[in-house]
Enzyme design. Structure first.
Site, PDB file in Angstrom:
ATOM      1  N   GLU A  70     -28.680  19.956 -16.301  1.00  0.00           N
ATOM      2  CA  GLU A  70     -28.199  18.585 -16.480  1.00  0.00           C
ATOM      3  C   GLU A  70     -28.851  17.885 -17.667  1.00  0.00           C
ATOM      4  O   GLU A  70     -28.163  17.178 -18.427  1.00  0.00           O
ATOM      5  CB  GLU A  70     -28.429  17.775 -15.194  1.00  0.00           C
ATOM      6  CG  GLU A  70     -27.501  18.117 -14.044  1.00  0.00           C
ATOM      7  CD  GLU A  70     -27.879  19.404 -13.314  1.00  0.00           C
ATOM      8  OE1 GLU A  70     -27.073  19.883 -12.491  1.00  0.00           O
ATOM      9  OE2 GLU A  70     -28.993  19.929 -13.581  1.00  0.00           O
ATOM     10  N   HIS A  99     -29.985  15.172  -1.211  1.00  0.00           N
ATOM     11  CA  HIS A  99     -28.600  15.258  -1.682  1.00  0.00           C
ATOM     12  C   HIS A  99     -27.735  14.140  -1.111  1.00  0.00           C
ATOM     13  O   HIS A  99     -26.509  14.260  -1.068  1.00  0.00           O
ATOM     14  CB  HIS A  99     -27.979  16.607  -1.294  1.00  0.00           C
ATOM     15  CG  HIS A  99     -28.550  17.769  -2.043  1.00  0.00           C
ATOM     16  ND1 HIS A  99     -29.830  18.210  -1.847  1.00  0.00           N
ATOM     17  CD2 HIS A  99     -28.020  18.571  -2.995  1.00  0.00           C
ATOM     18  CE1 HIS A  99     -30.062  19.250  -2.634  1.00  0.00           C
ATOM     19  NE2 HIS A  99     -28.980  19.482  -3.338  1.00  0.00           N
TER      20      HIS A  99
END
Length: 325
Positions: free
Chosen positions: A60, A129
């Protein structure tokens, strides 16, 4: 008017903007060959080719940095993060590069870039998450932060975000991609920074945004049966916030609760509550109440998930406390 899924509305927005402007391109993990982790980019590789729909490694920080550099050199990247939880790894590029570039370059470099992907809770995914990042990125000057709750808003706001010359953080939800709703035909753009009154009411204002607003609508239906008329305001954008729409509603209802999926400390609801006590104090007949996620890391257990998130019962309790019932 057509009925589209949330994912289809996002895809239509990207398709239209890519056909309109060749400088727009999409990159991210599995956006091309796999058609997107949540099938938002389905079919886009076939139409636009591998130079504009680009699969990236699981890195990322790296591909966010590539996008920032591209945006400084005349392109308009759309960066898809599989989840905003993974984008923590790219926070340096989002916060220290994209958000600050215009000021630090003395106005020489804009960063017309959209960072988008799934945000918030999505079932039993555990604490790392299941985080909601509206307040996290809303805290940063130089960013615009958008969080739509309907397919129509998703399309109109994403088109506006792609055309914007500033970096936009676009927060979706894995649980919303299959939601269906009516989307206007033709060119459809919603200006960033404009809230929407999703339901008219006279007794209390409920401010919310993102997928948790569906729970607010459930509560409003129950309240209506009990003779309580709730006005629902969907912020849609949490930076900038459309304070005027909220204040104008308070002048009518004289009461407010704010519902958000994230933690209570330094939250969007905190900011709304401060603004109302400063700019609408004389119109308030009771304190501003907040309904947020509990102040803990998110759980895996279904029973603890239910206890942690804002739910209908907690919203009803806050409304009745505000109404002194």
């Amino acid at each position: 008017m057509r009925t589209l899924q949330f994912r289809e509305a996002l895809r239509e927005a990207m398709n239209e903007e890519m056909r309109r402007d060749e400088s727009v391109f999409l990159l991210g993990e599995e956006v091309a060959e796999y058609n997107g982790a949540y099938k938002v980019s389905q079919g886009m590789l076939d139409e636009f080719g591998e130079k504009r729909i680009i699969d990236t490694p699981i890195a990322e920080l790296g591909f966010a940095g590539i996008a920032v550099g591209a945006s400084m050199n005349g392109l308009r990247p759309i960066v898809e993060f599989m989840t905003w939880n993974f984008a923590i790894l790219a926070a340096d590029q989002i916060i220290n590069s994209a958000a600050k570039m215009l000021q630090m370059s003395g106005g020489q470099y804009h960063c017309p870039i959209v960072f988008r992907g799934g945000n918030g809770t999505a079932g039993q995914l555990g604490a790392t998450h299941s985080q909601s990042f509206e307040a996290f990125y809303g805290h940063v000057p130089g960013l615009k932060v958008v969080t739509p709750s309907t397919p129509a808003d998703a399309k109109g706001l994403l088109k506006a975000a792609i055309r914007d010359n500033d970096p936009v953080v676009f927060l979706e939800s894995e649980k919303m991609y299959g939601d269906k709703g009516d989307v206007p035909d033709g060119e459809y753009i919603i200006p960033i920074g404009v809230a929407d009154i999703k339901r008219k009411g006279s007794d209390i204002t409920i401010v919310s945004f993102g997928k948790i607003i569906k729970v607010v609508h459930e509560a409003a239906e129950i309240l209506q049966k009990e003779g309580i008329s709730a006005e629902i305001i969907d912020l849609r954008t949490v930076r900038p916030i459309d304070y005027k729409t909220v204040v104008d509603s308070i002048k009518k209802t004289n009461r407010c609760i704010v519902v958000e999926e994230s933690w209570p400390l330094a939250s969007i609801s905190s900011e709304i509550a401060y603004h109302l006590q400063h700019y609408a104090f004389d119109y308030l007949d009771s304190p501003v109440y907040r309904v947020t996620q509990t102040d803990t890391p998110f759980a895996f257990s279904p029973t603890l998930i239910e206890a942690a998130l804002p739910n209908v019962e907690r919203i009803l309790a806050a409304v009745k406390a505000s109404l002194y019932r």
